[in-house]
Design a protein around this motif. Sequence first.
Motif, short mmCIF file in Angstrom:
data_model
loop_
_atom_site.label_atom_id
_atom_site.label_comp_id
_atom_site.label_asym_id
_atom_site.label_seq_id
_atom_site.Cartn_x
_atom_site.Cartn_y
_atom_site.Cartn_z
N ARG A 53 39.33 -29.85 42.24
CA ARG A 53 40.36 -29.53 41.20
C ARG A 53 40.22 -28.35 40.54
O ARG A 53 39.04 -27.82 39.87
N GLY A 54 41.19 -27.07 40.79
CA GLY A 54 41.13 -26.19 40.22
C GLY A 54 40.17 -24.80 40.65
O GLY A 54 40.37 -23.71 40.28
N GLN A 55 39.42 -25.18 41.73
CA GLN A 55 38.38 -24.50 42.27
C GLN A 55 38.80 -23.61 43.44
O GLN A 55 38.15 -22.98 44.12
N ASN A 56 40.15 -24.12 43.99
CA ASN A 56 40.31 -23.81 45.42
C ASN A 56 39.38 -23.87 46.49
O ASN A 56 39.10 -23.13 47.24
N ILE A 57 38.61 -24.97 46.32
CA ILE A 57 37.70 -25.39 47.45
C ILE A 57 38.08 -26.80 48.02
O ILE A 57 38.09 -27.70 47.25
N VAL A 58 37.86 -26.85 49.22
CA VAL A 58 38.04 -28.05 50.10
C VAL A 58 36.81 -28.23 50.72
O VAL A 58 36.38 -27.58 51.56
N GLY A 59 36.31 -29.58 50.61
CA GLY A 59 35.28 -30.07 51.23
C GLY A 59 35.45 -30.86 52.20
O GLY A 59 36.29 -32.00 52.11
N GLU A 60 34.83 -30.95 53.47
CA GLU A 60 34.92 -31.82 54.54
C GLU A 60 33.62 -32.50 54.60
O GLU A 60 32.46 -31.49 54.90
N TYR A 61 33.67 -33.86 54.58
CA TYR A 61 32.24 -34.59 54.64
C TYR A 61 32.25 -35.72 55.61
O TYR A 61 33.44 -36.36 55.78
N LEU A 73 26.87 -35.04 55.56
CA LEU A 73 27.29 -33.87 56.15
C LEU A 73 28.37 -33.05 55.72
O LEU A 73 29.48 -33.71 55.47
N VAL A 74 28.02 -31.80 55.35
CA VAL A 74 29.18 -30.98 54.64
C VAL A 74 29.25 -29.98 55.60
O VAL A 74 28.28 -29.31 56.00
N GLU A 75 30.40 -29.57 55.86
CA GLU A 75 30.99 -28.45 56.80
C GLU A 75 31.10 -27.35 56.04
O GLU A 75 32.15 -27.29 55.40
N THR A 76 30.34 -26.12 56.12
CA THR A 76 30.73 -24.96 55.50
C THR A 76 31.00 -23.88 56.36
O THR A 76 30.96 -24.05 57.60
N LYS A 77 30.95 -22.66 55.80
CA LYS A 77 31.21 -21.44 56.46
C LYS A 77 29.84 -20.77 56.58
O LYS A 77 28.65 -21.36 56.09
N GLN A 78 29.73 -19.73 57.31
CA GLN A 78 28.23 -19.02 57.33
C GLN A 78 27.99 -18.24 56.27
O GLN A 78 28.88 -17.55 55.89
N GLY A 79 26.73 -17.95 55.86
CA GLY A 79 26.31 -16.99 54.98
C GLY A 79 26.70 -17.10 53.66
O GLY A 79 26.97 -18.34 53.20
N ALA A 80 26.78 -16.06 52.65
CA ALA A 80 26.98 -16.48 51.15
C ALA A 80 28.55 -17.34 51.08
O ALA A 80 28.42 -17.70 49.78
N ASP A 81 29.44 -17.12 51.72
CA ASP A 81 30.59 -17.73 51.75
C ASP A 81 30.42 -19.28 51.44
O ASP A 81 31.45 -19.81 50.83
N CYS A 82 29.44 -19.78 51.76
CA CYS A 82 29.31 -21.12 51.59
C CYS A 82 28.85 -21.49 50.23
O CYS A 82 28.73 -22.69 49.63
N ARG A 83 28.27 -20.66 49.46
CA ARG A 83 27.88 -20.95 48.14
C ARG A 83 28.71 -21.93 47.16
O ARG A 83 28.06 -23.06 46.71
N SER A 84 29.82 -21.67 47.00
CA SER A 84 30.64 -22.32 46.16
C SER A 84 30.81 -23.69 46.61
O SER A 84 30.80 -24.69 45.74
#
Length: 128
Positions: A53-61, A73-84
């Motif tokens: 909520r409010g962070q504009n972040i969607v997690g797929e687990y 298992l969390v699906e992220t992007k590569q590199g620094a983009d996954c930090r948030s």
Amino acid sequence: GDEFVQQYCKEVKIILQAANDIERLANFSKLKPPFLKDGTTSAKIVRFSTDFRGQNIVGEYTLGIFGGYQAALVETKQGADCRSLIEATIGLFSKVSFIIGVGVAYGISRDKTKLGDVLISDKIACLN
């Protein structure tokens, strides 16, 4: 249902982080169905997504058992983009002991490593 997911999230000890489809499939193939309250296992692996909520972040687990431990298992992007997403994920799984980034370590020198090597960082740095 949602109650099972909420309770299971409280017990997750390991987060597996995958940054692309190959890594996701490799991790997924090692997961076993999650434990239920009565100690038996679920008939299937549980997948869910959440919007922080409010962070504009969607997690797929994907929830399951990895090496005998409750895992996500969390699906992220590569590199620094996954930090948030990783930061938000740590808040979702309050008892996490380990975050394991399973992958091919893009950017690591091919002269110093070979396929199958286990790489352990000695620090975490913000690259922004």
